[in-house]
Motif scaffolding. Sequence first.
Motif, PDB file in Angstrom:
ATOM      1  N   THR A 156      -5.883  -0.261   1.945  1.00 35.26           N
ATOM      2  CA  THR A 156      -6.548  -1.591   2.157  1.00 35.26           C
ATOM      3  C   THR A 156      -7.412  -1.394   3.551  1.00 35.26           C
ATOM      4  O   THR A 156      -8.646  -1.910   3.748  1.00 35.26           O
ATOM      5  CB  THR A 156      -5.595  -2.641   2.456  1.00 35.26           C
ATOM      6  OG1 THR A 156      -4.498  -2.396   1.336  1.00 35.26           O
ATOM      7  CG2 THR A 156      -6.113  -3.926   2.369  1.00 35.26           C
ATOM      8  N   HIS A 180      -4.616  -9.841   0.337  1.00 38.16           N
ATOM      9  CA  HIS A 180      -5.710  -9.074   0.900  1.00 38.16           C
ATOM     10  C   HIS A 180      -6.209  -9.932   1.707  1.00 38.16           C
ATOM     11  O   HIS A 180      -6.636  -9.614   3.002  1.00 38.16           O
ATOM     12  CB  HIS A 180      -6.652  -8.647  -0.028  1.00 38.16           C
ATOM     13  CG  HIS A 180      -6.009  -7.288  -0.804  1.00 38.16           C
ATOM     14  ND1 HIS A 180      -5.630  -6.441  -0.118  1.00 38.16           N
ATOM     15  CD2 HIS A 180      -6.363  -6.682  -2.095  1.00 38.16           C
ATOM     16  CE1 HIS A 180      -5.117  -5.293  -1.054  1.00 38.16           C
ATOM     17  NE2 HIS A 180      -5.861  -5.731  -2.098  1.00 38.16           N
ATOM     18  N   ASP A 184      -9.790  -2.537  -6.101  1.00 42.18           N
ATOM     19  CA  ASP A 184      -8.535  -2.116  -5.735  1.00 42.18           C
ATOM     20  C   ASP A 184      -7.680  -1.891  -7.266  1.00 42.18           C
ATOM     21  O   ASP A 184      -7.994  -2.742  -8.047  1.00 42.18           O
ATOM     22  CB  ASP A 184      -7.991  -3.066  -4.907  1.00 42.18           C
ATOM     23  CG  ASP A 184      -6.307  -2.597  -4.210  1.00 42.18           C
ATOM     24  OD1 ASP A 184      -6.450  -1.403  -4.361  1.00 42.18           O
ATOM     25  OD2 ASP A 184      -5.650  -3.544  -3.807  1.00 42.18           O
ATOM     26  N   GLU A 185      -6.859  -1.045  -7.303  1.00 44.92           N
ATOM     27  CA  GLU A 185      -6.075  -0.581  -8.474  1.00 44.92           C
ATOM     28  C   GLU A 185      -6.974  -0.395  -9.513  1.00 44.92           C
ATOM     29  O   GLU A 185      -6.762  -1.609 -10.527  1.00 44.92           O
ATOM     30  CB  GLU A 185      -5.114  -1.936  -8.614  1.00 44.92           C
ATOM     31  CG  GLU A 185      -4.283  -2.126  -7.575  1.00 44.92           C
ATOM     32  CD  GLU A 185      -3.477  -0.943  -6.900  1.00 44.92           C
ATOM     33  OE1 GLU A 185      -3.186   0.200  -7.664  1.00 44.92           O
ATOM     34  OE2 GLU A 185      -2.644  -0.964  -5.776  1.00 44.92           O
TER      35      GLU A 185
HETATM   36 MG    MG Z   1      -3.049  -1.576  -2.307  1.00 46.66          MG
END
Ligand code: MG
Length: 747
Positions: free
Chosen positions: A352, A382, A446-447
């Motif tokens: 992050t 986030h 993300d991911e």
């Molecule tokens: Mg993460």
Amino acid sequence: MYNPLLQDIKFLQGVGPSRASILEKELAIRTVGDLLYYYPYKYVDRSRIYRICEIDGNMPYIQLCGEILSFEAIGEGRGRRLTAHFSDGTGVVDLVWFQGIKYITQNYDCHKPYIIFGKPTVFNGRINVAHPEIDVLKNVNEVRTGSGHDSGIYHVSAYQQSLFAESENVSGRDVGGKDAAETQTLQVTSANSASLRPAYNTTERMKRSGLTSQALAKLTANMFVLFKNPLQETLPVYIVERHHLVSFDEAMRNIHYPTSSDALRKAQMRLKFEELFYVQLNILRYAHARMMKYKGIVFSRVGNIFNGFYNEHLPFPLTGAQKRVIKEIRRDMGSGRQMNRLLQGDVGSGKTLVALMCALIAVDNGCQACLMAPTEILAEQHVESIRRMLGDMPVRVELLTGNVKGKRRKEVLNELATGGIHILVGTHAVIEDNVCFSRLGLVVIDEQHRFGVAQRAKLWIKNEVPPHVLVMTATPIPRTLAMTLYGDLDVSVIDELPPGRKPIHTVHQFDSHRNSLYASIRRQISLGRQVYIVYPLIKESEKMDIKNLEDGYEQICAEFSNCKVSKVHGKMKPSEKDIEMQRFASGETQIMVATTVIEVGVNVPNASVMVIENAERFGLSQLHQLRGRVGRGAEQSYCILVTNYKISEDTRKRIQIMVDSNDGFEIAEHDLKLRGPGDLEGTQQSGMAFDLKIANLARDGQILQYARAAAQDVIDNDPDERHPENEILWRRLKELRKTNVNWGAIS
Ligand code: MG
Ligand code: ADP
């Protein structure tokens, strides 16, 4: 020109309309060419003939040579079976059929020499071979082996099977009875030495219609009879030569009917190379085209925002790996080329922060950045943590998810379009068409495994010049797989965890030891910690032994009556799910009973125990992901893998890997080896070809490297696809893209 490969399979000798329709339905084989590409899944060494006196019920498939003494039909109707008493003079075995009895009695006789092949088992004290393959023996010399046995056994001097009668170019090799006497077995020498016989996968339905492996072998043999000329080459000659490959013709003949194990190896090598080569050529050609089409936005400087953050707001020193990765990304974004980079980093490696610092570079260059997360709760987390890290810096961060509605949503969209928002964080809501940026310079996903190639592409059109794209994943993908899956992406790796992390202590516990399991949980809760308990299913499945979530939830509530328990599963509405997640995240509940929905990214540093029920039902990478939900705070954390007492050797091995290792990459490599790439987390949605016919990504990494280099070479030397010797490549690629659905998905 007549091309036998295009011929309808129906017209191949031995097929006909009804078998053709089965072949099409069951194996998608429509043409002779399709059959050619239907490779054997294994080869059976038929070079040894055993004596009946030396076999037992534990042996694998064996071959015997002898005669049927008598037939015996037993039973009526469905229980009917046929037994043939078969002898080679050293003993007697029973050949048994439950089906196709009529065919056997009509086609085989007593006192004729046969070679039979099958798996021996012991039944009622006698050795049985059920549904053996039978070959008629021609040109038999009956000999005595002279090894002390009274009776003679067959020595096959010219074992010539009708199957192979048509093949050419193969010379006989005589292996005398001398060896045979010593080894107590006889060598079969055929006219063509073809002792490795192909075995083909078949379905139940095919077997019922007589399309057994043996029957398929007859068809492939007929197919080669059809090929009067050598099969046409499918790679340019210069590539074949440079990589020391055998010709396509030689490879295909040997993949079905190997003349020796060496020839088989070379055939496999050639076909694997070719398969991987075309996959890579497809990806690289696409990446090249994209690079030519799009120039990237140039982030030429690192300015006040990035530097201000780095010097005054960074909450902790970056790890070496974080620094290196930020440098790689910075260089990419300044190069004038559109960045498409995959950032791999184990759970908790600090991706992050890397994403944020890259976003700040975009802001420094007058651009916006967008961070896309797979779930609402993750997006919210986030936003929170980014705002906290930025403190009073003049950078505006806003959230856009399905939960942001009405007036608020309008505001966000407006300010996004006018450039008031610098960093937008959201779910896939951010790729909706009505979301417009004023100048989008960087997208971070993300991911990644929750996003496909198509969704990525949608982001490219959010700006006139496509934004740079950084895809982050905590499911470490072994290099070989990454090259195939995300071959168009550059890869960065964070291979270092922030200092001071205590490795998670992982244990394996049997189902039956619930009391000690509950005691451990109770101990942690009394220390003020929180606990996850994860189940593989939410509804009772057909297997009664699988504890489902509902049962588990009730049991836990009863057992821990003084605790508050949350429950989350995939069938809940997102809003309900979020409320439960929040309750746990805020510490209101102490235990979270859940399915794998909690797998991705949720951060509850106070949670210190991860219990995984029916751990045998999860893949290794998934277990690792789940385990990564704990160990995020300063406390020692635990992962407890619960399984039944009775588990397979394979499961035991997998659990042991988890107990032994905390390293996501190591685990992913093991996973790839144990399960094969098709099952790996996220690969199904990725839109890349996994229907590899012969290559195996777990084992053929080396060949993949060669193939990729060769493909890159073609792209570099012939970017405009003009060289005549490469024409064959582009034509073949086109054919493959047409027949392979997954290949089309990449563009
Ligand atoms: Mg993460
Ligand atoms: P992931 O890579 O799994 O997304 P995160 O970015 O969520 O990991 O980071 C996990 C935790 O590690 C966060 O609490 C974050 O603040 C912390 N962290 C990140 N980088 C560092 C660092 N260099 N030193 C110490 N802690 C760090």
